[in-house]
Design an enzyme around this catalytic site. Structure first.
Site, short mmCIF file in Angstrom:
data_model
loop_
_atom_site.label_atom_id
_atom_site.label_comp_id
_atom_site.label_asym_id
_atom_site.label_seq_id
_atom_site.Cartn_x
_atom_site.Cartn_y
_atom_site.Cartn_z
N GLY A 64 -0.20 -6.71 0.16
CA GLY A 64 0.82 -7.21 1.15
C GLY A 64 0.40 -7.59 2.54
N ALA A 65 -0.28 -6.39 2.98
CA ALA A 65 -0.37 -6.71 4.39
C ALA A 65 -1.32 -5.39 4.83
CB ALA A 65 0.86 -6.61 5.38
N MET A 66 -1.97 -5.68 6.08
CA MET A 66 -2.83 -4.72 6.53
C MET A 66 -2.76 -4.47 8.17
SD MET A 66 -5.70 -2.89 6.00
CE MET A 66 -6.41 -1.85 6.79
N GLU A 67 -2.87 -2.92 8.40
CA GLU A 67 -2.44 -2.25 9.68
C GLU A 67 -3.48 -2.43 10.73
OE1 GLU A 67 -2.73 -0.55 6.57
OE2 GLU A 67 -3.99 1.30 7.07
N ASN A 68 -4.43 -3.28 10.53
CA ASN A 68 -5.55 -3.36 11.58
C ASN A 68 -5.10 -3.27 13.18
OD1 ASN A 68 -7.13 -4.49 9.46
ND2 ASN A 68 -5.99 -6.14 9.90
N HIS A 101 6.17 -0.75 7.38
CA HIS A 101 5.21 -0.10 6.77
C HIS A 101 4.08 -0.04 7.87
CE1 HIS A 101 2.77 1.68 3.41
NE2 HIS A 101 1.67 1.03 3.91
N GLU A 102 3.58 -1.23 8.06
CA GLU A 102 2.26 -1.63 8.66
C GLU A 102 2.39 -1.19 10.15
OE1 GLU A 102 0.06 -2.17 6.76
OE2 GLU A 102 1.13 -3.05 4.97
N GLU A 151 -1.16 6.52 3.29
CA GLU A 151 -0.27 5.72 2.29
C GLU A 151 1.08 6.38 2.06
OE1 GLU A 151 -0.38 2.92 2.82
OE2 GLU A 151 -2.38 2.72 3.24
N GLU A 162 -10.14 -2.88 5.04
CA GLU A 162 -10.27 -1.81 4.03
C GLU A 162 -10.15 -2.18 2.72
OE1 GLU A 162 -5.93 -0.32 4.31
OE2 GLU A 162 -6.48 1.49 3.37
N1 TRP Z 1 -3.44 -0.36 3.95
C1 TRP Z 1 -2.98 -1.48 3.41
C2 TRP Z 1 -1.36 -1.06 3.42
O1 TRP Z 1 -0.90 -0.32 2.59
C3 TRP Z 1 -3.23 -2.04 2.03
C4 TRP Z 1 -4.28 -2.74 1.80
C5 TRP Z 1 -3.87 -4.15 2.50
C6 TRP Z 1 -5.49 -2.99 1.21
N2 TRP Z 1 -5.07 -5.01 2.11
C7 TRP Z 1 -6.09 -4.17 1.32
C8 TRP Z 1 -6.11 -2.20 0.47
C9 TRP Z 1 -7.14 -4.56 0.69
C10 TRP Z 1 -7.24 -2.47 -0.30
C11 TRP Z 1 -7.69 -3.58 -0.28
O2 TRP Z 1 -0.73 -1.11 4.18
ZN ZN Z 2 -0.17 1.18 3.80
#
Ligand code: TRP
Ligand code: ZN
Length: 876
Positions: free
Chosen positions: A279-283, A315-316, A338, A139
């Site tokens: 912070g983190a990513m919701e893959n 959140h994730e 978001e 993302e």
């Molecule tokens: N979707 C992620 C969140 O809000 C945000 C995020 C994680 C993101 N890594 C990123 C956005 C890198 C842009 C680029 O939970």
């Molecule tokens: Zn998010």
């Protein structure tokens, strides 16, 4: 409130777009077109290697609609080795970074092979190396750095992923969905195959390969599905994963109870990575986290860190529905996932802790991060109209103001109708890429409530300013509430429309302090409007925007003594907090202008708050904490940072000196045992540290001794960091002793070392600029790790007084950091630009210095579009 910033500043920027650039293209929301080609299935095959990874992709593509346009695949930095169309060599051409393929029929199989270098990927977008492992971040537009693909969120595909790599270096091989096969290969290599049954946009793709250990657990969903949970970290970090696992299970149960949402796979994996842009990513099924939001124990993490872990894990996890099952049609709809997901995580945190304190914290974040954005050159709508670089729009406006918007819908509809609306939304759009309009339509259809006028909150930038006063008619026993609203122009939006503003309102009797009648939900939806309250015998006090029901600036005409009274009597905890804060703010704004602070009313209000045994420690701590210098500055027409700093120091010193006994008593309060993570114990620790801060402000010498004793005796990071946070601002031997002891003890722990850098960058001392410049040369400083860069440069830029050092060295330092970081990691570099963009607000000397540094940044050749967009827009 007497002094508010004038609504229109001279020379307000009127363009929302970055100045034209030959190399960077603006993307516009109005230009949205459905994709020409769909990709229902993709098979990926990775031959993993830190230096050289090969990626083979087989896409089944399908013409979407009646047209004869070619297939265009996005790419970024890919070395193309092979393209095949239906098994034969394809006539593909490269158009810029895109791969263009003419296809005669309506369906085809496209195969590509590319080579990429994870070790050379310093942007941390796409496939990259971190501490010897491999991981991905896709993302918003990182997938195109892995393989050629239509990299847009409205193209949903079923993924099958095979990866092969060295078994010793990468014993763990993960991707989205379920592991369907594994095996050994030649030369000490092994492989795994993963399949994700849910079609998803490519930004949710993830792959991880590394030497990791899992904390494993299970969760049984409401309908009886057994889910395996794993949190993967380096072996040494395993003992620090218990809180994240506990939070995950709490979040899974909460989403079932509050939103009726169950998890949908048999496996849920989290991986912690030390180099991460956000912070983190919701893959899907494989969340990737910044270590800062996973790892915690009593010795190394503060209560705030523990809370943040619970918040981000939730959140994730919540994104699995709000974002993954229902995703976004295009990136202009980012707040669809978001804003809603932040609203959901706020509700979760409120329910597992103190709802009143959580609301105060959320509003504090909004005011500190979003209000300045909304009143500055980078102001944009919750659903923006254009961008150069989408990464620049992961902002407090899209996230936090977006959450306030959802909260307003919740307030207007009430919990039952709101829940009916979200049920309909998830049901109607499951498996689709949706828009903000779709979300509102679902709320409207399920509730029967017309929200059309409210949609202006999605498109209109800026923080509305509401004025209120009460008049009373004794004969009619009626009070009249007079309201007016105003919204200043923002870049690209010269003329503003009136907005509907939901205001939870109550009247309070001046003498008894009792509420008169029920609270009312008023919707101000005209420029000026009056609301009548009957059965009001004497002139009442006004309690308005209770619970912060709308994200606005409020200016209430108050009689003498009224705020003091509300600070003790208002039955709404948020409104009571606001009254105390407003009392302090009045004294501080007047103090900053007159160079002398009248602390009397503040001292009395704080004394009464501390003595009130109806309220808990956490609320007391929040209520008596003085507004930040940045927040005070936001109330001034022209900011002189030294005057703001002196006023705040003077107020804190007066409170500390005159209430030293009460502060000492609060600091000695028991019940905050280091291993007790209950909301009560956290509240007591928080109040103890706020009280110690006031005490030290009144008596620096005794305060330093007390803080040093707390530092030396602490058995938890909250007390230790609380004490060190004070000591760094005090001159005396304790400062260096504590910093050195902290460094020696924690130098091997990157997250704690971040605190060491950050605390020094936040120090309230004249020498802070010098210290920060020295720290940038420290062997443990590295610009390539986003957490470390933010700890030093980000914390420093938020240190109002030090950053705005009149010699301009703070500005030059930040510009140096931005330019150096931009060469490695544009996304993280661009996030450091906004503090310089505040130049319009400052006295002329600083204003000029800030602008000069921005010009230096914007005028540098070879700038990324990330930094170019932020710097050039900030100058307009
Ligand atoms: N979707 C992620 C969140 O809000 C945000 C995020 C994680 C993101 N890594 C990123 C956005 C890198 C842009 C680029 O939970
Ligand atoms: Zn998010």
């Amino acid at each position: 409130m007497a002094d508010v910033r004038s609504p229109t500043l001279p020379g307000d920027p009127q363009s929302a777009e970055a100045p034209p650039s030959p190399t960077h293209v603006t993307t516009r929301r109005e230009d949205y077109r459905a994709p020409d080609w769909l990709v229902p299935e993709i098979a990926l095959d990775f031959s993993l290697d830190l230096e050289r990874t090969r990626v083979r992709a087989i896409l089944s593509v399908e013409r979407n609609g009646d047209h004869d346009r070619p297939l265009k695949l996005d790419g970024d930095g890919l070395a193309l080795l092979k393209v095949k169309l239906d098994g034969a060599d394809a006539a593909a051409r490269q158009d810029g970074e895109q791969l263009v393929i003419d296809i005669a029929g309506d369906r085809a199989t496209v195969e590509t092979e590319v080579e990429i270098s994870p070790a050379a990927n310093t942007q941390l977008m796409g496939l990259y190396a971190s501490g010897g492992m491999l991981c991905t971040q896709c993302e918003a537009e990182g997938f195109r750095r892995i393989t050629f693909f239509p990299d847009r969120p409205d193209v949903l595909s079923r993924y099958r992923v095979r990866m092969e790599g060295d078994a010793a270096r990468f014993p763990v091989l993960l991707s989205n969905g379920n592991r369907v096969a594994t095996g050994e290969a030649a030369d000490g290599r092994h492989w795994a195959e993963w399949e994700d049954p849910f079609p998803k946009p490519c930004y949710l793709f993830a792959l991880v390969a590394g030497d990791l250990q899992a904390n494993s657990d299970r969760f049984t969903t409401a309908s009886g599905r057994e889910v395996e949970l794993n949190i993967y970290v380096r072996a040494a970090d395993l003992p620090k994963t218990a809180h994240a696992m506990h939070s995950l299970k709490q979040a899974m149960a909460w989403d079932e109870q509050v939103y009726g949402r169950e998890y949908d796979l048999d496996l849920f994996n989290i991986v912690a990575v030390s180099d991460f842009n956000m912070g983190a990513m919701e893959n899907k099924g494989l969340n990737v986290f910044n270590t800062a939001y996973v790892l915690a124990d009593q010795d190394t993490a503060t209560d705030g860190d523990f809370d943040n872990i619970a918040r981000v894990v939730a959140h994730e996890y919540f994104h699995n529905w709000s974002g993954n099952r229902v995703t976004c049609r295009d990136w202009f709809q980012l707040s669809l996932k978001e804003g809603f997901t932040v609203f959901r995580d706020q509700g979760f945190s409120a329910d597992i802790g103190s709802a009143a304190v959580k609301r105060i914290e959320d509003v504090r974040v909004l005011r500190a991060a979003q209000f300045p954005e909304d009143s500055g050159p980078l102001a944009h709508a919750v659903r923006p109209d254009s961008y150069l670089e989408i990464s620049n729009f992961y902002t407090a406006t899209v996230y936090n103001k977006g959450a306030e918007l959802i909260r307003m819908f919740h307030t207007l509809l009430g919990p039952e109708k709101f829940r009916a609306g979200t049920d309909l939304y998830f049901d109607r759009h499951d498996g689709e890429a949706a828009t903000c309009d779709d979300f509102v339509a679902a709320l409207e259809d399920a509730s029967g409530v017309d929200l059309s006028r409210f949609k202006i909150w999605y498109s209109q930038a800026g923080t509305p300013h509401v004025r209120a006063h009460i008049s009373h008619d004794a004969d009619a026993k009626a009070a009249l509430l007079h309201l007016s609203q105003h919204l200043a122009p923002t870049p690209g939006q010269a003329v503003k429309q009136v907005m509907p503003i939901p205001l939870r309102t109550a009247l309070i009797d001046r003498h008894s302090g009792e509420q008169i009648g029920d609270e009312r939900l008023i919707v101000l939806d005209e420029a000026e409007q009056a609301f009548r309250f009957d059965g009001v015998g004497s002139a009442p006090m006004l309690s308005i925007n209770r619970g912060f029901s709308a994200p606005i600036l409020l200016d209430v005409a108050r009689g003498p003594g009224e705020l003091e009274r509300l600070a003790q009597a208002d039955g709404d905890p948020f409104a009571r907090y606001e009254a105390i804060q407003e009392l302090m703010m009045r004294a501080l704004v007047a103090g900053a202008q007159a160079n002398a602070v009248d602390a009397d009313t503040v001292v009395e209000a704080i004394a009464a708050t501390l003595a009130d045994d109806r309220i808990d420690a956490a609320f007391k701590a929040e209520a008596i904490l003085a507004p930040s210098e940045a927040l005070i500055a936001d109330r001034l027409d022209v900011v002189v940072p030294d005057a703001v700093h002196r006023a705040r120091d003077a107020l804190r010193a007066a409170v500390g000196a005159r209430l030293s006994d009460a502060m000492l008593a609060a600091h000695r309060q028991e019940g905050g045992a280091g291993n007790d993570l209950s909301p009560e114990a956290k509240g007591i620790r928080r109040l103890r540290s706020v009280a110690l801060g006031y005490f030290a402000a009144g008596d620096a010498t005794a305060g330093a001794a007390l803080a040093k004793a707390q530092f030396d005796g602490a058995d938890n990071m909250t007390d230790r960091q609380g004490a060190l946070g004070l000591l760094v601002s005090l001159d005396g031997p304790e400062r260096v002793q504590a910093l050195d002891a902290f460094y020696l003890r924690f130098r091997e722990d990157p997250l704690v070392l971040d605190k060491w850098f950050g605390l020094q960058a936040m120090a309230q001392r004249a020498e802070t600029v010098d210290e920060v410049l020295k720290l940038a040369e420290h062997p443990d400083f590295t610009i390539s790790n986003p957490n470390r860069l933010r700890a030093l440069a980000g914390s420093f830029a938020a240190n109002h007084w030090a950053f705005h050092s009149p010699d301009g060295r703070g500005y030059a330092f930040l510009a140096d950091m931005i330019l150096a970081a931009d060469k490695l990691n544009p996304q993280t570099a661009a996030r450091l630009v906004p503090p310089l963009g505040r130049w319009r607000r400052f006295e002329p000397h600083r204003s000029k210095l800030m602008r000069a540094q921005l010009e230096r940044v914007a005028g540098t050749s070879g700038l990324s579009k990330d930094v170019y967009e932020q710097a050039s827009k900030s100058l307009v």
